[in-house]
Design an enzyme around this catalytic site. Structure first.
Site, PDB file in Angstrom:
ATOM      1  N   LYS A  81      28.163  40.574  43.139  1.00 19.11           N
ATOM      2  CA  LYS A  81      28.779  41.092  41.905  1.00 19.11           C
ATOM      3  C   LYS A  81      27.997  42.260  41.320  1.00 19.11           C
ATOM      4  O   LYS A  81      28.578  43.168  40.736  1.00 19.11           O
ATOM      5  CB  LYS A  81      28.947  39.981  40.873  1.00 19.11           C
ATOM      6  CG  LYS A  81      29.971  38.964  41.346  1.00 19.11           C
ATOM      7  CD  LYS A  81      30.632  38.200  40.238  1.00 19.11           C
ATOM      8  CE  LYS A  81      31.820  37.444  40.842  1.00 19.11           C
ATOM      9  NZ  LYS A  81      32.565  36.634  39.939  1.00 19.11           N
ATOM     10  N   LYS A 135      36.790  36.437  50.793  1.00 22.05           N
ATOM     11  CA  LYS A 135      37.368  35.356  49.985  1.00 22.05           C
ATOM     12  C   LYS A 135      38.513  35.869  49.094  1.00 22.05           C
ATOM     13  O   LYS A 135      38.406  36.967  48.542  1.00 22.05           O
ATOM     14  CB  LYS A 135      36.247  34.793  49.107  1.00 22.05           C
ATOM     15  CG  LYS A 135      36.591  33.567  48.328  1.00 22.05           C
ATOM     16  CD  LYS A 135      35.472  33.188  47.378  1.00 22.05           C
ATOM     17  CE  LYS A 135      35.471  34.035  46.126  1.00 22.05           C
ATOM     18  NZ  LYS A 135      35.201  33.334  44.877  1.00 22.05           N
ATOM     19  N   LYS A 158      40.232  36.264  42.152  1.00 25.06           N
ATOM     20  CA  LYS A 158      41.107  36.763  41.088  1.00 25.06           C
ATOM     21  C   LYS A 158      40.706  38.163  40.633  1.00 25.06           C
ATOM     22  O   LYS A 158      41.512  38.885  40.069  1.00 25.06           O
ATOM     23  CB  LYS A 158      41.228  35.794  39.913  1.00 25.06           C
ATOM     24  CG  LYS A 158      39.959  35.203  39.364  1.00 25.06           C
ATOM     25  CD  LYS A 158      40.299  34.249  38.217  1.00 25.06           C
ATOM     26  CE  LYS A 158      39.496  32.977  38.231  1.00 25.06           C
ATOM     27  NZ  LYS A 158      38.048  33.156  38.152  1.00 25.06           N
TER      28      LYS A 158
HETATM   29  N1  AQP Z   1      39.216  31.732  47.736  1.00 27.82           N
HETATM   30  C1  AQP Z   1      38.881  30.533  47.284  1.00 27.82           C
HETATM   31  N2  AQP Z   1      39.096  29.433  48.047  1.00 27.82           N
HETATM   32  C2  AQP Z   1      38.758  28.194  47.571  1.00 27.82           C
HETATM   33  N3  AQP Z   1      38.213  27.983  46.343  1.00 27.82           N
HETATM   34  C3  AQP Z   1      37.992  29.051  45.563  1.00 27.82           C
HETATM   35  N4  AQP Z   1      37.481  29.198  44.324  1.00 27.82           N
HETATM   36  C4  AQP Z   1      37.467  30.500  43.990  1.00 27.82           C
HETATM   37  N5  AQP Z   1      37.982  31.243  44.986  1.00 27.82           N
HETATM   38  C5  AQP Z   1      38.311  30.377  45.990  1.00 27.82           C
HETATM   39  C6  AQP Z   1      37.029  28.091  43.481  1.00 27.82           C
HETATM   40  O1  AQP Z   1      37.732  28.173  42.246  1.00 27.82           O
HETATM   41  C7  AQP Z   1      36.890  27.647  41.212  1.00 27.82           C
HETATM   42  C8  AQP Z   1      36.928  28.547  40.020  1.00 27.82           C
HETATM   43  O2  AQP Z   1      36.256  29.742  40.311  1.00 27.82           O
HETATM   44  P1  AQP Z   1      35.608  30.613  39.157  1.00 27.82           P
HETATM   45  O3  AQP Z   1      36.636  31.155  38.287  1.00 27.82           O
HETATM   46  O4  AQP Z   1      34.580  29.849  38.423  1.00 27.82           O
HETATM   47  O5  AQP Z   1      34.871  31.773  39.902  1.00 27.82           O
HETATM   48  P2  AQP Z   1      34.805  32.235  41.368  1.00 27.82           P
HETATM   49  O6  AQP Z   1      34.313  31.163  42.256  1.00 27.82           O
HETATM   50  O7  AQP Z   1      33.969  33.478  41.360  1.00 27.82           O
HETATM   51  O8  AQP Z   1      36.359  32.527  41.670  1.00 27.82           O
HETATM   52  P3  AQP Z   1      37.091  33.910  41.856  1.00 27.82           P
HETATM   53  O9  AQP Z   1      38.543  33.657  41.962  1.00 27.82           O
HETATM   54  O10 AQP Z   1      36.454  34.668  42.976  1.00 27.82           O
HETATM   55  O11 AQP Z   1      36.807  34.619  40.486  1.00 27.82           O
HETATM   56  P4  AQP Z   1      36.163  36.029  40.219  1.00 27.82           P
HETATM   57  O12 AQP Z   1      36.989  36.987  41.007  1.00 27.82           O
HETATM   58  O13 AQP Z   1      36.214  36.215  38.755  1.00 27.82           O
HETATM   59  O14 AQP Z   1      34.751  35.960  40.738  1.00 27.82           O
HETATM   60  C9  AQP Z   1      35.509  27.437  41.817  1.00 27.82           C
HETATM   61  O15 AQP Z   1      35.335  26.063  42.105  1.00 27.82           O
HETATM   62  C10 AQP Z   1      35.572  28.234  43.075  1.00 27.82           C
HETATM   63  O16 AQP Z   1      34.704  27.712  44.087  1.00 27.82           O
END
Ligand code: AQP
Length: 354
Positions: free
Chosen positions: A115, A217, A220
């Site tokens: 990040k 991955k 969002k």
């Molecule tokens: N691609 C994925 N496959 C399976 N699980 C996923 N998670 C995220 N992406 C995937 C799981 O969703 C939960 C919530 O995630 P978060 O919002 O706390 O942050 P993150 O892991 O950083 O998810 P994102 O979607 O990638 O958000 P951004 O883009 O803001 O960083 C967690 O349990 C995560 O493991």
């Protein structure tokens, strides 16, 4: 074996539209765990501040994640649903953990490296200290289990390291105050104040990949909307994104060993298996040898069938933000009581006036 009361905690950041990855990797597990565990689910809005959303994005995003929790089937009466910033004990405990965690531990976090990118000097201190706040979210309730996707594994290891160091550093104070709980560490039974929380990372959907790049991955915050399926996408959006999903010219293989060097094909089959609650082998039993022109429409139909009831319910809930706010406020009141109990003990252990 720990003798802490089993308790599930997990959080999701309001950093954009929830994706199919968030749903399959996390929220669907949150729903299932409600039948067997006491659960606390949190919209981690303080974490979202690390990526500088506008005030409106943060407020709307918080309500939207809460709506997704409720629309997916999380029960805010039997369990607890709230947003992090309403329970000040998270930030308070995070400061204590900032003083327990070591720079070297945080320096190794791959999510920070990804990040922060190349310009690390310009990254916020909050982004760097994110995992200590995450440990505080979990340990404010002395939670024993955390359902997450695979990307959060390293942060959960850090949570265990922080708990263990706190337990060790203050072992005689914990014992002196009679606050120790017997727990198994390796072959030994020791007394600790914080449990060594277990991550729950299992099933076919622990890492759903981007629709544009099968080695990345699904996220969002990915700049390309075509890379992900959002929970709020319409049936047309879902069909379009799956139609445009990157693949290769070969038909689907007959068995999973045929996925070698074909990450995009494997990801789509994995998504199908997760949505249908079956295995990749079973999906290939039905679709092996078929071209993507046959498989993609079947996948789109299944995704629409599973996601559109959630999207409809989210839209209904989002039309009444006052109701969502009241659910979050009442969850926060109940969460605060539990978190304050932990904080009073933590302050006594470390010598702060409680
Ligand atoms: N691609 C994925 N496959 C399976 N699980 C996923 N998670 C995220 N992406 C995937 C799981 O969703 C939960 C919530 O995630 P978060 O919002 O706390 O942050 P993150 O892991 O950083 O998810 P994102 O979607 O990638 O958000 P951004 O883009 O803001 O960083 C967690 O349990 C995560 O493991």
């Amino acid at each position: 074996m720990s003798s802490f009361e089993p308790l599930v905690f997990s959080g999701v950041q309001p950093t954009g539209n929830l994706t199919l990855g968030n749903y399959l990797g996390a929220i669907r597990k949150f729903v299932a765990l409600q039948d067997t565990h006491d659960c606390i689910y949190c919209v981690v809005d303080l974490h979202a501040l690390t990526v500088n959303p506008s005030p409106k994005e943060l407020t709307d995003g918080t309500r939207s994640i809460a709506a997704a929790f409720l629309a997916s089937g999380i029960d805010p009466v039997k369990h607890i649903v709230f947003n992090q910033s309403r329970v000040h004990q998270h930030a308070e405990l995070a400061w204590i953990f900032n003083c327990v965690a070591r720079m070297g531990w945080l320096n190794r976090m791959t999510q920070f490296k990804e990040k922060a990118g190349k310009d690390r000097e310009n990254a916020s201190v909050g982004l760097f200290a994110y995992p200590a706040l995450m440990a505080a979210d979990i340990l404010a309730y002395r939670a024993t289990h955390v359902p997450v996707g695979d990307d959060q594994k390293q942060h959960l290891e850090l949570t265990r390291d922080i708990a263990q160091k706190f337990n060790n550093d203050y072992s005689s104070d914990i014992a002196g105050l009679g606050l120790g709980v017997p727990m198994q560490v390796g072959d030994e039974t020791v007394q600790g104040f914080f449990p060594l929380t277990e991550p729950l990372i299992e099933g076919p959907a622990t890492r759903i990949m981007s629709l544009r790049d099968g080695t990345k991955k699904m996220s969002k915050s990915d700049p390309s909307d075509l890379s992900r399926i959002n929970l709020t996408d319409t049936a047309d959006d879902i069909a379009k994104k799956i139609r445009k999903a990157k693949t290769d010219p070969e038909p689907l293989p007959g068995g999973t060993d045929g996925f070698e060097g074909r990450p995009e094909a494997e990801n789509l089959v994995n998504i199908y298996a997760a949505l249908a609650e079956t295995t990749k082998d079973a999906v290939l039993g039905d679709f092996g040898g078929q071209p993507f022109s046959v498989f993609k429409p079947a996948l789109a139909e299944l995704a629409v069938e599973k996601l559109s009831p959630i999207a409809d319910e989210m839209r209904r809930l989002m039309a009444d933000p006052g109701h969502i706010d009241s659910v979050l406020a009442s969850g926060a009141e109940r969460a605060s009581v539990r978190a304050e109990k932990t904080m009073v003990d933590v302050k006594r252990i470390v010598g702060l006036s409680a």
